[in-house]
Design a protein around this motif. Structure first.
Motif, mmCIF file in Angstrom:
data_model
loop_
_atom_site.group_PDB
_atom_site.id
_atom_site.type_symbol
_atom_site.label_atom_id
_atom_site.label_comp_id
_atom_site.label_asym_id
_atom_site.label_seq_id
_atom_site.Cartn_x
_atom_site.Cartn_y
_atom_site.Cartn_z
ATOM 1 N N MET A 24 -9.934 52.343 36.757
ATOM 2 C CA MET A 24 -9.309 52.770 35.303
ATOM 3 C C MET A 24 -10.365 52.583 34.398
ATOM 4 N N MET A 25 -10.458 53.568 33.214
ATOM 5 C CA MET A 25 -11.570 53.331 32.249
ATOM 6 C C MET A 25 -10.703 53.469 30.822
ATOM 7 N N VAL A 26 -10.925 52.698 30.197
ATOM 8 C CA VAL A 26 -10.394 52.811 29.024
ATOM 9 C C VAL A 26 -11.406 52.375 27.566
ATOM 10 N N SER A 27 -11.144 52.650 26.301
ATOM 11 C CA SER A 27 -12.239 52.145 25.407
ATOM 12 C C SER A 27 -11.596 52.271 24.085
ATOM 13 N N ASP A 28 -12.129 51.800 23.270
ATOM 14 C CA ASP A 28 -12.016 51.753 21.851
ATOM 15 C C ASP A 28 -10.465 51.041 21.536
ATOM 16 N N LEU A 29 -10.488 49.615 22.064
ATOM 17 C CA LEU A 29 -9.036 48.853 21.778
ATOM 18 C C LEU A 29 -8.961 48.464 20.519
ATOM 19 N N GLN A 37 -7.287 37.481 22.625
ATOM 20 C CA GLN A 37 -6.386 38.376 22.799
ATOM 21 C C GLN A 37 -6.631 39.681 23.743
ATOM 22 N N PHE A 38 -7.825 39.940 23.776
ATOM 23 C CA PHE A 38 -8.272 40.891 25.081
ATOM 24 C C PHE A 38 -7.928 40.578 26.390
ATOM 25 N N TYR A 39 -8.163 39.308 26.887
ATOM 26 C CA TYR A 39 -7.683 38.641 28.115
ATOM 27 C C TYR A 39 -6.210 38.505 28.151
ATOM 28 N N LYS A 40 -5.480 38.662 27.068
ATOM 29 C CA LYS A 40 -4.145 38.270 27.316
ATOM 30 C C LYS A 40 -3.435 39.645 27.395
ATOM 31 N N VAL A 41 -4.024 40.700 26.780
ATOM 32 C CA VAL A 41 -3.420 41.897 26.821
ATOM 33 C C VAL A 41 -3.807 42.946 28.208
ATOM 34 N N LEU A 42 -4.856 42.242 28.900
ATOM 35 C CA LEU A 42 -5.212 42.697 30.311
ATOM 36 C C LEU A 42 -4.269 42.245 31.047
ATOM 37 N N GLY A 43 -3.361 41.077 31.223
ATOM 38 C CA GLY A 43 -2.486 40.884 32.095
ATOM 39 C C GLY A 43 -2.959 40.745 33.634
ATOM 40 N N SER A 65 -5.770 52.944 21.855
ATOM 41 C CA SER A 65 -5.384 52.046 20.812
ATOM 42 C C SER A 65 -4.712 53.041 19.790
ATOM 43 N N TRP A 66 -3.343 52.357 19.014
ATOM 44 C CA TRP A 66 -2.768 53.019 18.177
ATOM 45 C C TRP A 66 -3.643 53.113 16.837
ATOM 46 N N ASN A 67 -4.618 52.152 16.683
ATOM 47 C CA ASN A 67 -5.405 51.667 15.598
ATOM 48 C C ASN A 67 -6.330 52.996 15.452
ATOM 49 N N ALA A 68 -6.460 53.780 16.479
ATOM 50 C CA ALA A 68 -7.448 54.972 16.549
ATOM 51 C C ALA A 68 -6.720 56.299 16.454
ATOM 52 N N ARG A 69 -5.497 56.394 17.291
ATOM 53 C CA ARG A 69 -4.888 57.717 17.296
ATOM 54 C C ARG A 69 -3.430 57.577 17.732
ATOM 55 N N ASP A 70 -2.594 58.386 17.263
ATOM 56 C CA ASP A 70 -1.094 58.231 17.583
ATOM 57 C C ASP A 70 -0.743 58.369 19.014
ATOM 58 N N ASP A 71 -1.593 59.045 19.877
ATOM 59 C CA ASP A 71 -1.340 59.214 21.090
ATOM 60 C C ASP A 71 -2.534 58.520 22.080
ATOM 61 N N PRO A 72 -2.513 57.187 22.468
ATOM 62 C CA PRO A 72 -3.633 56.488 23.376
ATOM 63 C C PRO A 72 -3.360 57.192 24.543
ATOM 64 N N ALA A 73 -4.774 56.994 25.076
ATOM 65 C CA ALA A 73 -4.909 57.586 26.612
ATOM 66 C C ALA A 73 -6.020 56.913 27.261
ATOM 67 N N ARG A 104 0.007 42.651 15.600
ATOM 68 C CA ARG A 104 -0.012 41.608 16.594
ATOM 69 C C ARG A 104 1.095 42.040 17.558
ATOM 70 N N PHE A 105 2.288 42.533 17.149
ATOM 71 C CA PHE A 105 3.473 42.711 17.967
ATOM 72 C C PHE A 105 2.990 44.144 18.702
ATOM 73 N N PHE A 106 2.578 45.126 18.032
ATOM 74 C CA PHE A 106 2.597 46.236 18.624
ATOM 75 C C PHE A 106 1.513 46.166 19.759
ATOM 76 N N THR A 107 0.315 45.640 19.231
ATOM 77 C CA THR A 107 -0.954 45.393 20.111
ATOM 78 C C THR A 107 -0.594 44.639 21.470
ATOM 79 N N ASP A 108 -0.102 43.206 21.021
ATOM 80 C CA ASP A 108 0.203 42.252 22.167
ATOM 81 C C ASP A 108 1.022 42.865 23.041
ATOM 82 N N TYR A 109 2.313 43.238 22.671
ATOM 83 C CA TYR A 109 3.363 43.428 23.285
ATOM 84 C C TYR A 109 3.190 44.912 24.009
ATOM 85 N N TYR A 110 3.063 45.787 23.251
ATOM 86 C CA TYR A 110 2.978 47.312 23.985
ATOM 87 C C TYR A 110 1.604 47.102 24.885
#
Length: 402
Positions: free
Chosen positions: A53-58, A117-123, A351-359, A70-76
């Protein structure tokens, strides 16, 4: 009766919200056709292949983030990672840079909050092998690129050396990651350190391939052949090197797909080069949405190049002969073929900080061959989720007023 109706509506709304959240957190993936049909393979069900799995620009903000972010980043984001892990079961996670939105400006304590925060969202991914590449927003542009700070950051991420590079092997697949930001800096010591890494990996590749060629020559009565000319010309072919991980893409000023003649068999299989290029272009255009201006994200004016210069790009291609390249930075997905037929996949922002449709991208590597299967995985649009929450709030207001 009214109280009962209100209670039923509230329970129904909450149930709908929970079902919707579970649904939008599950990624939707589709296979990206390969420019080289001979390297495309059907992913098996035996689990022998390596799924990455390859992700970028969190673009995480750590303690600087406000409550909505915080809510949208951490939760979603946590839900995105958890559902992706559950549905796709990857063997490895790769993060191709820009973990932080403005890491180059942060103190060490604030950087620690970003990493937490990074390690938290990784789950569930926190227990999985993973590797992170350094991005420009993590370590800064050439004017403020500091070797001691880069060294501090690299010690907080797995596998990186002090220059921000790494080489590792998982499941017989070799990966090399480079600090491409440093390659833009003419007189910075980090640039020379990265070039040393490239030369070292190039030498190891040459020794490996020449050793394999010598064994092949000896076993097929080529003892009298000129080894130097045969080995160097035949064994160091494009695609014979490692999987290359970058943050900044290589130079892509030309679409080299137009220069690649397909043989007769390939033309018959694909229905012609023109038909293939048309379908591939249509597929990629359908995936991409124009990203936000990078100057509006994080802080400060963005002045860096969006790709490595052509001389650095050619140097990397010639030295490493990568099997395939994965890069990031542009926020949008692209599938590019370089003139030596090396395929480069640019991973979209998650990331929603970068675009409306993350992928993100799922790459499946064939352990017994050279095939690589690429899937594009889309996630929920921020606008859809915001619309849902607004609708739920309006609904609750309506129920309360009845």
């Amino acid at each position: 009766m009214v109280v009962g109706f209100r209670g039923f509506c509230v329970v129904a709304a909450i149930a709908f919200l929970l079902v919707f959240e579970d649904w939008v957190s599950t990624p939707s993936c589709k296979l990206v056709p390969s420019a080289n049909p001979f390297l495309q393979f059907q992913v098996g069900e035996e689990g022998d292949d390596l799924k990455v799995m390859m992700v970028s620009d969190l673009l995480l903000l750590g303690s600087d983030a406000g409550f909505p972010n915080r809510f949208f980043t951490d939760y979603y984001m946590s839900k995105f990672f958890r559902k992706s892990f559950e549905s796709l079961r990857p063997d490895l996670l790769l993060v191709l840079g820009d973990v932080s939105a403005k890491g180059s400006e942060l103190t060490k304590s604030k950087w620690m909050s970003v990493l937490q925060q990074f390690y938290k969202v990784l789950g569930p991914f926190a227990g999985l092998p993973f590797h992170a590449v350094l991005g420009d927003r993590d370590i800064g542009e050439c004017s403020d690129l500091d070797a001691s700070k880069v060294d501090w950051i690299t010690h907080k991420l797995p596998g990186l050396d002090s220059s921000g590079c790494a080489a590792f092997e998982i499941g017989n697949i070799t990966f090399v990651s480079l600090n491409t930001v440093a390659l833009l800096c003419r007189n910075n010591s980090l640039r020379f350190d990265v070039e040393k890494v490239i030369e070292r990996e190039s030498l190891e590749l040459r020794v490996e391939t020449e050793g394999a060629t010598k064994t092949l020559n000896d076993s097929t009565n080529f003892r009298d052949a000129d080894y130097n000319s045969f080995g160097r010309e035949s064994s160091m072919l494009p695609g014979s090197g490692p999987v290359l991980l970058l943050h900044l893409p290589l130079d892509q000023t030309r679409n080299e797909l137009d220069d690649l003649p397909l043989d007769q068999t390939s033309n018959e299989h694909d229905g012609g080069n023109d038909a293939y290029k048309k379908s591939l272009t249509s597929f990629i255009e359908g995936l991409n949405v124009e990203p936000k201006n990078r100057e509006l994200i994080g802080s400060g004016i963005y002045e860096m190049l969006h790709t490595l210069p052509i001389n650095a790009s050619e140097y990397i291609l010639q030295a490493l002969k990568p099997r395939i390249i994965f890069s990031a930075h542009r926020y949008a997905f692209s599938d590019h073929i370089h003139r030596d037929r090396t395929r480069e996949i640019t991973v979209p922002a998650m990331s929603w900080n970068a675009r409306d449709d993350p992928a993100f991208v799922i790459a499946t590597f064939q352990k017994t061959g050279r095939g690589v299967s690429i899937s594009y995985c889309s996630l929920a649009r921020e606008s859809y989720i915001l619309l849902l929450y607004v609708s739920i709030m309006v609904f609750f207001c309506f129920v309360c007023c009845v």
